[in-house]
Write an enzyme that holds these catalytic residues in place. Structure first.
Site, short mmCIF file in Angstrom:
data_model
loop_
_atom_site.label_atom_id
_atom_site.label_comp_id
_atom_site.label_asym_id
_atom_site.label_seq_id
_atom_site.Cartn_x
_atom_site.Cartn_y
_atom_site.Cartn_z
N GLY A 17 5.47 7.47 -11.88
CA GLY A 17 3.97 7.39 -11.69
C GLY A 17 3.17 8.54 -11.04
O GLY A 17 3.67 9.13 -10.20
N THR A 97 3.85 -0.94 -2.53
CA THR A 97 2.98 -1.60 -3.25
C THR A 97 2.20 -2.62 -2.57
O THR A 97 2.64 -3.46 -1.74
CB THR A 97 3.79 -2.26 -4.36
OG1 THR A 97 4.53 -1.37 -5.01
CG2 THR A 97 3.08 -3.12 -5.50
N GLU A 210 -2.90 -7.25 14.19
CA GLU A 210 -4.19 -7.82 13.76
C GLU A 210 -4.37 -9.25 13.53
O GLU A 210 -3.13 -9.86 13.87
CB GLU A 210 -4.38 -6.98 12.55
CG GLU A 210 -3.86 -7.12 11.36
CD GLU A 210 -3.79 -6.69 10.17
OE1 GLU A 210 -4.15 -5.20 10.17
OE2 GLU A 210 -3.75 -6.98 8.97
N HIS A 247 -6.96 -7.21 4.48
CA HIS A 247 -5.41 -7.31 4.28
C HIS A 247 -5.26 -8.67 3.93
O HIS A 247 -5.96 -9.72 4.52
CB HIS A 247 -4.64 -6.99 5.45
CG HIS A 247 -4.45 -5.55 5.79
ND1 HIS A 247 -4.05 -5.19 6.95
CD2 HIS A 247 -4.30 -4.52 4.92
CE1 HIS A 247 -3.71 -4.04 7.00
NE2 HIS A 247 -4.00 -3.30 5.80
#
Lengths: 294, 395
Positions: A17, A97, A210, A247
């Protein structure tokens, strides 16, 4: 250093890719030994006229002795790619990913039970060990320098920011690990901290957390038992509750998800908590010179 | 992605879970007709994607169809402000008209994914009808949770544990086990991230009924849930957030004046935190994402400039894959096209940052360049204070 070193032999899943090609070339430039690629349907060819491509991870491992895998395949196929690497006996799997469905993550997490496989990510920048010049990830190599500080983080660019601050303070890194921004990461803070604690090359750890989940609190329980200093920053103190901040895992649902609660837990466990993200490098410098660990 | 209550109930119903009889109405006439099907009493529920509707006047009990029609007319076409909706409120485009169910008892049943256990977890409590967060704070021992192994699904003994926690026995326990198995199947098959039935009520003659329902779907799985994806209601989103979603950004509108454009979610949050710490207020969270190119950066800058609350724009980029010169090029294009009057603080570090700074140094005076994070933050906050004063004082 932890997880990767100068003996790490990497197989790249989805190597043909565009993104994978770009980043694999950067890894090789840095010094990483990339021994194989896997793209179903392209087995038998050479990637960039240098690296053999195989039909399966099992074949790639058998032929090249790969010890780690990095995954660049699209989200729909990523869960399958993780399980394929596990079945092939690859002990370290780094999944770059993003956007993998949570239901898929539940499945491969279940599959990992009872194995010794370490999955880093998904949705992460990967791992870099500057002393070994080994990079299994997508972070810009130039900002790093060899040294004795471990970095573990749920973010990408914020990790780069932190590393750049450390480097500009003259503080090098042993290994930097991005565990990723998903709600069910393959490896959590506590497991990485355990490795840093046991690693002779690492003298102190920077933890970048976080909002969302309770991984920082679980890390705090381990930090209490650590001999090495931990400096922590938790992003999202100004984030509103109930909204996802980029996220998939960064959403405040309940008290434990809030930055304040996480910082308090880390602080009471003995970590040095930094509130200002611009002062992480300077704080590390202060802590290290006061403890004379560098 | 959140489903409306009526959509959630349709999905529950497809899985054989009992819900109150009801109809959806988009105008007064439809509401009147729906209420006539009910005959006498009915309950009107405003369909907005926010909790706290009851306290905000979005749930109305009516005694006759005419009253229901009038109540619907009052709700429809207006915005409803709840404790969770933000000050603008959310537009009410549909009302759900339901039969009045008389409960004996109100229970709580929820399913979610628990990160630490990495499994789907059932939560059950005999104290339904109240906020589960609040209950967890005051009576944590009255919530029972059961984690389900994906290999086995919900086991019969687990359903019995949950039924006991709900205070159910006999036929009701049998019915609850059936509902729980259906909920688990629904959760997995539809890629849910949350199902909450609060309250699930015990009725004298009809057993258990899901009186209210919240269903959220994992956004990452929408590609394989086309039927669910088609239920999305963009009227419930902020217009700027809609635009950002179409462009592929992660964007959350906030109530401050400093517009932030950042690459990476963690750095974007840290940028907001820094602004707040220095006494400023962020106007938004904006992560342009890892795959951003010149076009996307331009769209993101324009998004900030189109937000009338933004008095200062702060572009904070740590270049890795995304090159700083690409950001500079995008910014110069926007400056040329629009000549924005607001100050723009630009902090570029990483790949090709020197080249980017050279490009911008010859740009207009409203662009302030800074390389260090803390100093850039102070510049942005100071500029947001300046623009609040009169023009003369600023120069």
């Amino acid at each position: 250093m932890i997880l990767v070193d100068d003996r790490t032999r990497v197989v790249v899943q989805g190597i043909t890719g565009n993104e994978a090609t770009f980043h694999t070339l950067r890894c090789i430039e840095y010094g990483t030994e990339v021994v194989a690629g896997v793209t179903p349907g392209k087995g038998g060819s050479l990637w960039e006229e240098r690296t053999p491509v195989f039909e399966s991870v099992e074949e790639a491992k058998r032929e090249t002795g790969a010890t780690a895998s990095i995954i660049f395949v699209p989200a729909q196929f990523a869960s399958d790619a993780i399980i394929e690497a596990v079945d092939a006996g690859i002990p370290l799997v780094v999944c770059i990913t993003e956007f993998i469905p949570t239901m898929d993550a539940i499945t491969w997490h279940r599959y990992l039970q009872g194995t010794d496989v370490t999955v880093i990510g998904p949705n992460c920048p990967g791992i870099i060990s500057p002393p070994a010049r080994c990079k299994v990830g997508i972070m810009p190599a130039a900002i790093h320098m060899p040294g004795n500080i471990g970095v573990v983080s749920r973010s990408g660019t914020l990790t780069y920011e932190v590393v750049a601050q450390l480097t500009s303070e003259g503080i090098g890194q042993s290994t930097c690990v991005g565990i990723g921004g998903d709600p069910l990461p393959g490896t959590d803070f506590a497991r990485i901290l355990r490795r840093f604690e046991a690693d002779d090359d690492t003298h102190a750890v920077i933890l970048v957390g976080e909002i969302g989940g309770s991984m920082e609190q679980e890390a705090a329980a381990y930090i209490e038992t650590m001999s090495k200093p931990v400096i922590a920053f938790v992003a999202g103190a100004s984030a509103p509750a109930g909204r996802r901040m980029g996220h998939a895992g960064a959403i405040i649902e309940g008290q434990s998800g809030r930055a304040r609660e996480k910082m308090a837990a880390l602080e009471s466990a003995g970590a040095v908590v930094v509130e200002n993200p611009a002062e992480i490098g300077a704080t590390a410098n202060r802590v290290l010179s006061s403890r004379e660990v560098c | 992605m959140k489903l409306h209550e009526y959509q959630a109930k349709q999905v529950l119903s497809q899985y054989g879970i009992p819900v109150p009889e009801g109809h959806i109405a988009a105008n007064q006439q439809e509401a009147l007709e729906a209420a006539r099907i009910r005959g006498g009493k009915s309950i009107l529920k405003a369909q907005i994607l926010s909790g706290g509707r009851g306290k905000a006047g979005g749930i109305i009990a009516t005694d006759c169809p005419e009253e229901a029609g009038h109540a619907a007319a009052r709700l429809l076409g207006n915005s409803l402000v709840t404790g969770q909706s933000g000050p603008q409120g959310l537009p009410v485009n549909l009302v759900l008209i339901e039969e009045q169910v008389i409960p004996d008892r109100e229970l709580y049943l929820g399913l979610l994914v628990e990160p630490s256990r990495k499994r789907i977890v059932f939560m059950a409590s005999a104290r339904g009808g109240m906020d589960i967060e609040e209950l967890a704070g005051t009576h944590p021992d009255e919530i029972v949770s059961v984690a389900v192994d994906p290999l086995t699904g919900l086991l019969p003994y687990q359903a019995r544990v949950l039924a006991r926690a709900l205070g159910l026995s006999g036929q009701l326990a049998v019915q609850s086990a059936r509902i729980m198995r259906a909920l688990y199947r629904l959760f997995v098959e539809k890629d849910c991230s949350l199902i909450e039935i609060n309250p699930m009520v015990v009725t004298e003659d009809r057993g258990l009924i899901a009186l209210d329902a919240k269903v959220s779907i994992d956004d990452n799985a929408l590609y394989r849930q086309p039927e669910i994806a088609a239920l999305a209601d963009i009227s419930q989103e902020d217009p700027l957030e809609q635009r950002a979603a179409q462009a592929g950004f992660s964007y959350v509108k906030l109530d401050g004046s400093i517009g932030c454009l950042v690459n990476g979610a963690g750095l974007a949050m840290a940028t907001m935190d820094l602004v707040t710490l220095l006494g400023g207020r962020p106007a938004n969270f904006l992560d342009v994402g890892g795959a951003a190119d010149e076009l996307r950066i331009r769209q993101a800058i324009e998004l900030l400039l189109d937000d009338r609350d933004v008095k200062v724009a702060w572009i904070n980029i740590f270049g890795g894959i995304l090159r700083c010169d690409v950001v500079a090029k995008a910014l110069l294009r926007v400056l040329e096209d629009r000549h924005p009057a607001i100050p723009i603080v630009v902090r570029l570090q990483g790949t090709n940052d020197a080249k980017a700074r050279d490009m911008l140094n010859s740009g207009p005076m409203t662009v302030m360049l800074e390389t260090e994070l803390g100093r850039a933050g102070r510049l942005a906050v100071a500029a947001s204070g300046m623009t609040g004063k009169k023009r003369g004082a600023a120069s």
